[in-house]
Design a protein around this motif. Sequence first.
Motif, PDB file in Angstrom:
ATOM      1  N   ASP A  78      -6.626   5.496   1.249  1.00 59.76           N
ATOM      2  CA  ASP A  78      -5.481   5.432   2.313  1.00 59.76           C
ATOM      3  C   ASP A  78      -5.346   3.973   2.801  1.00 59.76           C
ATOM      4  O   ASP A  78      -6.066   3.665   3.751  1.00 59.76           O
ATOM      5  CB  ASP A  78      -5.869   6.409   3.522  1.00 59.76           C
ATOM      6  CG  ASP A  78      -4.689   6.511   4.567  1.00 59.76           C
ATOM      7  OD1 ASP A  78      -3.594   5.860   4.482  1.00 59.76           O
ATOM      8  OD2 ASP A  78      -4.668   7.474   5.157  1.00 59.76           O
ATOM      9  N   LEU A  79      -4.511   3.323   2.275  1.00 63.14           N
ATOM     10  CA  LEU A  79      -4.379   1.817   2.500  1.00 63.14           C
ATOM     11  C   LEU A  79      -3.565   1.525   3.908  1.00 63.14           C
ATOM     12  O   LEU A  79      -3.817   0.569   4.361  1.00 63.14           O
ATOM     13  CB  LEU A  79      -3.469   1.296   1.442  1.00 63.14           C
ATOM     14  CG  LEU A  79      -4.528   1.216   0.183  1.00 63.14           C
ATOM     15  CD1 LEU A  79      -3.419   0.574  -0.909  1.00 63.14           C
ATOM     16  CD2 LEU A  79      -5.640   0.275   0.135  1.00 63.14           C
ATOM     17  N   VAL A  80      -2.909   2.636   4.233  1.00 60.26           N
ATOM     18  CA  VAL A  80      -2.099   2.487   5.618  1.00 60.26           C
ATOM     19  C   VAL A  80      -3.193   2.511   6.569  1.00 60.26           C
ATOM     20  O   VAL A  80      -3.175   1.689   7.830  1.00 60.26           O
ATOM     21  CB  VAL A  80      -1.085   3.442   5.657  1.00 60.26           C
ATOM     22  CG1 VAL A  80      -0.378   3.539   7.162  1.00 60.26           C
ATOM     23  CG2 VAL A  80       0.209   3.403   4.529  1.00 60.26           C
ATOM     24  N   GLN A  81      -4.094   3.699   6.434  1.00 63.60           N
ATOM     25  CA  GLN A  81      -5.063   3.727   7.636  1.00 63.60           C
ATOM     26  C   GLN A  81      -6.147   2.667   7.602  1.00 63.60           C
ATOM     27  O   GLN A  81      -6.609   2.196   8.756  1.00 63.60           O
ATOM     28  CB  GLN A  81      -5.761   5.198   7.369  1.00 63.60           C
ATOM     29  CG  GLN A  81      -6.883   5.321   8.612  1.00 63.60           C
ATOM     30  CD  GLN A  81      -7.366   6.873   7.998  1.00 63.60           C
ATOM     31  OE1 GLN A  81      -7.933   6.929   7.087  1.00 63.60           O
ATOM     32  NE2 GLN A  81      -7.612   7.882   9.217  1.00 63.60           N
ATOM     33  N   LEU A  82      -6.450   2.079   6.621  1.00 67.03           N
ATOM     34  CA  LEU A  82      -7.326   0.934   6.404  1.00 67.03           C
ATOM     35  C   LEU A  82      -6.667  -0.155   6.691  1.00 67.03           C
ATOM     36  O   LEU A  82      -7.049  -1.456   6.902  1.00 67.03           O
ATOM     37  CB  LEU A  82      -7.674   0.907   5.018  1.00 67.03           C
ATOM     38  CG  LEU A  82      -8.727   1.757   4.188  1.00 67.03           C
ATOM     39  CD1 LEU A  82      -8.694   1.791   2.825  1.00 67.03           C
ATOM     40  CD2 LEU A  82     -10.178   1.950   5.096  1.00 67.03           C
ATOM     41  N   GLY A  83      -5.354  -0.258   7.002  1.00 70.63           N
ATOM     42  CA  GLY A  83      -4.614  -1.571   7.587  1.00 70.63           C
ATOM     43  C   GLY A  83      -4.487  -2.577   6.578  1.00 70.63           C
ATOM     44  O   GLY A  83      -3.855  -3.636   7.080  1.00 70.63           O
ATOM     45  N   LYS A  84      -4.369  -2.086   5.277  1.00 70.27           N
ATOM     46  CA  LYS A  84      -4.315  -3.082   4.477  1.00 70.27           C
ATOM     47  C   LYS A  84      -2.452  -3.185   4.180  1.00 70.27           C
ATOM     48  O   LYS A  84      -2.120  -4.169   3.950  1.00 70.27           O
ATOM     49  CB  LYS A  84      -4.598  -2.396   3.070  1.00 70.27           C
ATOM     50  CG  LYS A  84      -4.479  -3.588   1.900  1.00 70.27           C
ATOM     51  CD  LYS A  84      -5.294  -4.586   2.129  1.00 70.27           C
ATOM     52  CE  LYS A  84      -5.321  -5.659   0.762  1.00 70.27           C
ATOM     53  NZ  LYS A  84      -5.894  -6.824   1.028  1.00 70.27           N
ATOM     54  N   ILE A  85      -1.817  -2.200   4.305  1.00 66.80           N
ATOM     55  CA  ILE A  85      -0.382  -2.031   4.183  1.00 66.80           C
ATOM     56  C   ILE A  85       0.418  -1.276   5.121  1.00 66.80           C
ATOM     57  O   ILE A  85      -0.317  -0.224   5.944  1.00 66.80           O
ATOM     58  CB  ILE A  85       0.409  -1.589   2.758  1.00 66.80           C
ATOM     59  CG1 ILE A  85      -0.141  -0.033   2.456  1.00 66.80           C
ATOM     60  CG2 ILE A  85      -0.276  -2.324   1.529  1.00 66.80           C
ATOM     61  CD1 ILE A  85       0.414   0.399   1.359  1.00 66.80           C
ATOM     62  N   LYS A  86       1.564  -1.568   5.504  1.00 66.19           N
ATOM     63  CA  LYS A  86       2.346  -0.687   6.558  1.00 66.19           C
ATOM     64  C   LYS A  86       2.884   0.516   5.794  1.00 66.19           C
ATOM     65  O   LYS A  86       2.965   0.418   4.682  1.00 66.19           O
ATOM     66  CB  LYS A  86       3.425  -1.569   7.168  1.00 66.19           C
ATOM     67  CG  LYS A  86       2.953  -2.593   7.907  1.00 66.19           C
ATOM     68  CD  LYS A  86       4.126  -3.613   8.575  1.00 66.19           C
ATOM     69  CE  LYS A  86       3.594  -4.672   9.398  1.00 66.19           C
ATOM     70  NZ  LYS A  86       4.989  -5.391   9.967  1.00 66.19           N
ATOM     71  N   PRO A  87       3.083   1.701   6.597  1.00 68.61           N
ATOM     72  CA  PRO A  87       3.613   2.768   5.998  1.00 68.61           C
ATOM     73  C   PRO A  87       5.010   2.621   5.301  1.00 68.61           C
ATOM     74  O   PRO A  87       5.758   1.649   5.405  1.00 68.61           O
ATOM     75  CB  PRO A  87       3.744   3.683   7.250  1.00 68.61           C
ATOM     76  CG  PRO A  87       3.722   2.908   8.359  1.00 68.61           C
ATOM     77  CD  PRO A  87       2.887   1.434   8.014  1.00 68.61           C
ATOM     78  N   LYS A  88       5.333   3.757   4.460  1.00 69.69           N
ATOM     79  CA  LYS A  88       6.753   3.803   3.987  1.00 69.69           C
ATOM     80  C   LYS A  88       7.065   2.747   3.093  1.00 69.69           C
ATOM     81  O   LYS A  88       8.317   2.182   3.220  1.00 69.69           O
ATOM     82  CB  LYS A  88       7.737   4.243   4.923  1.00 69.69           C
ATOM     83  CG  LYS A  88       7.386   5.614   5.802  1.00 69.69           C
ATOM     84  CD  LYS A  88       8.475   5.758   6.740  1.00 69.69           C
ATOM     85  CE  LYS A  88       8.078   7.078   7.462  1.00 69.69           C
ATOM     86  NZ  LYS A  88       9.080   7.556   8.503  1.00 69.69           N
ATOM     87  N   SER A  89       6.145   2.041   2.170  1.00 66.55           N
ATOM     88  CA  SER A  89       6.353   1.016   1.537  1.00 66.55           C
ATOM     89  C   SER A  89       7.327   1.372   0.287  1.00 66.55           C
ATOM     90  O   SER A  89       7.715   2.327  -0.012  1.00 66.55           O
ATOM     91  CB  SER A  89       5.193   0.546   0.858  1.00 66.55           C
ATOM     92  OG  SER A  89       4.403   1.315   0.203  1.00 66.55           O
TER      93      SER A  89
END
Length: 833
Positions: free
Chosen positions: A490-501
């Motif tokens: 979960d890259l969103v939860q991990l702060g790697k990317i923002k949601p709805k990419s």
Amino acid sequence: MATKDDDTITASANLSTMNISEPDSVLNKKKVVVLGNGDGDNKVEGGDDASKSKKSSKSKNKKSKSKGGGGNGGGGGGNKVKVPDREWTEGMQEDYERILSVGEECISSEELKRLIIAKGRGIEGGSNFNLYDGFEPSGRMHIAQGVFKAMNVNKCTHPGTNSTFVFWVADWFALMNDKMGGDLEKIKIVGQYLIEVWSAAGMDLRNVKFQWASEEITKNAHVYWPTMLDVARSFNITRIKKCCQIMGRLEGNLTTAQVLYPLMQCTDVFFLKADICQLGVDQRKVNMLAREYCDAVKKKNKPVILSHHMLYGLKAGQEKMSKSDPDSAIFMEDTADDVIRKINNAYCPLQEETTTSTTTATTTTTTTNSEQKEDADAGKESMHLIVDTLKNPCLDYIQYIILSPPGATFTANDTTYTEFVQVRADFLSGKISEQQLKLGLITELNQLLEPVRQHFTNNERAKHLLEQVRQFKKEDSTSQTKKKEFRRLDLVQLGKIKPKSHVVFASLPKAKPTLEDAHSILLQLKAAASKQKESGDDDAPIILFFSDWEARVRNACMAEQKPIDAYYTILETSLRALDDSDLMTNKVTILRQSEAILLDPSNYWISVINAGRHFMLNDVMGSNVQDADGVGHVIGRLMKIADVLGMEPASITFAESDVDSQIENNLIARFYNENVKESLTTQPNFQSVNCPSLVLQQKDLQVHKTDNDEYFLLDDPKVNGKSKMKKAFCQEGNVEFCPPILLACQFGTSEIVIQRSPDNGGDVTYRTDTNQMETDFASTALHPGDLKAAASTIMVEVLGKLSSAIKADPKATQASKALKAFEKKLAKSSKKK
């Protein structure tokens, strides 16, 4: 059990941290210091380097050159060890015979000798050799896993042998194989139960280590998974299918996860630095895969394959025991009454049943045992290498369990035997009746199991583990399992990317990156930006995804990391140079697959496995992958699904001509609809983009095709804008295939000026948003020479821009040099072939 502070369980760790008592087992009473019985009845006749006879303890040590590896005495993945110039001693001979006695087959016995010389008895400095076996924690433990394995481990790790037996508690594999309902926590509890049983069964734990696959793999993901990818790229699908017998699956009925199984098991051999693979004959194919991998990557030290006998099931026709059938085997926690009932009901033939006749109203059909077996196995090979026409499980137990330890005896009909061959002869002659044979076997088995029963009765921890395992089996039988946890990166939860990419996947690397590669990706990024604008969410990122690990498993750039990285560096630099907006500078985020995976490798690969479990192999192969193709193509597609799950994008943009993307996106859409729509709120929208081919020439023969002539390359000098355009196909009046028109329109400004002399009609200006240029060319009003001249000017400018950008960036300059060096390497390799 393994803890976070110490994942490797040694004997002292077992007894102290796990509260495992040392039971007064029958194995300990019999003082299992096993010396090989090379002349025994379990000798293999034939087979590859099988154990045949004892050799004199005075044998001289001779250095031999092995074909294809093993000459240094090391094993799969172990450190290279030069074979010391040591005399072959009596102790070495005893170790050799004792270890060899474990196997129904040894590949090869000469390599085993070299291994003992290199790392065995008497070597100083702590360099010992490792044996390995992996056990899938899949339920209760039968006697083959328990007592039989304990005996074999004790033979292999006898004090002074200088060996360590590594047990790979394969909870990852159990998860993949859907054991315990795919619940990893339950699987780990079953693994703890296995360790408890081995201790109670008398296994000498002083030279034994237990390692948990899920924990070790997670800690060393940067080592384990690249190794697995390299193993996968080395084999085609046909070869891996042949390994799937280890999962009891037919080739035409495989899920994709079942193809992952042998790849991971092969990886284990090298990850654990195993010198000897000491598993059952049923695992032979995947163990041989490890040796073949050594050949493929020119690895000198191959693992020795020491395959032990597979005990028959207690029922007629059962090639091996089955945990799913409680009456097919004696289990380690069986009561005395269970043993009596099972053995009394066990199949116990006096002679081979050679034929079976089936009579119908009109015909009588006779089939041989071998034909029946072929139907029963449905294409699978036998679990046994030794020819046994009787297949009597009671005799099997007596030979391989009761009489296995040195000095062991078996009593039947008031006669005590020390050799199995005499027991068999007396039974077949009628001197021992079936009832007498079974009575003697029941007595011996209960004597072996009593210390285990006492341990699981009196030790509170052991008792609780057994209760849990029994409960798990009940839950499995009634299908009342809890809802599975949905696990993914979960890259969103991990702060790697923002949601709805909005995601674009870059093309796989190659030695010669083309202008078409960059142009196609830029068109896709622009389309993704339009999607972002439509959504009204300016914070939604546009992601350019570099699939560097997928590139390795699909053998892009020969799976070499340096040219793969170089390709992506050149691609990124070129995209920035070609971008006539702020797209690459301000809106696009580049994400590398390897970096994303290593943020949470456990959940990522579990999602890969779950995707593999969901799809049949044929579905993932699709229309453009054949059995002869590399299995890495299949693994790459599963990884693509996991990548998308990890980003949970709003959209995925792809080139409409990309068949791979079409198949992969179909799989992604199916997986969302059929498996995860309740767990993920965002399902990606798929949009295709027309990305034109920028090929310069059409050549019918593959041998005549080269990237140098067919395409503009990203690192072409600007002079190639003129020289390549001069060679480009441009047939007068042919607008169906006219690279100069296409390139001029794709890379020129909104207006293109064709310069001509007054005699030839003078200069003419074409707008690129109309088809007037094509109309004039089709009518021959526009001459090919004039068109090429204008297109050349445009391409010289484009290549000049790319060249300047690469030279201005030190990393890109180095990347260009790395790709040139790799290209020369490929050319040299091609000439050798």
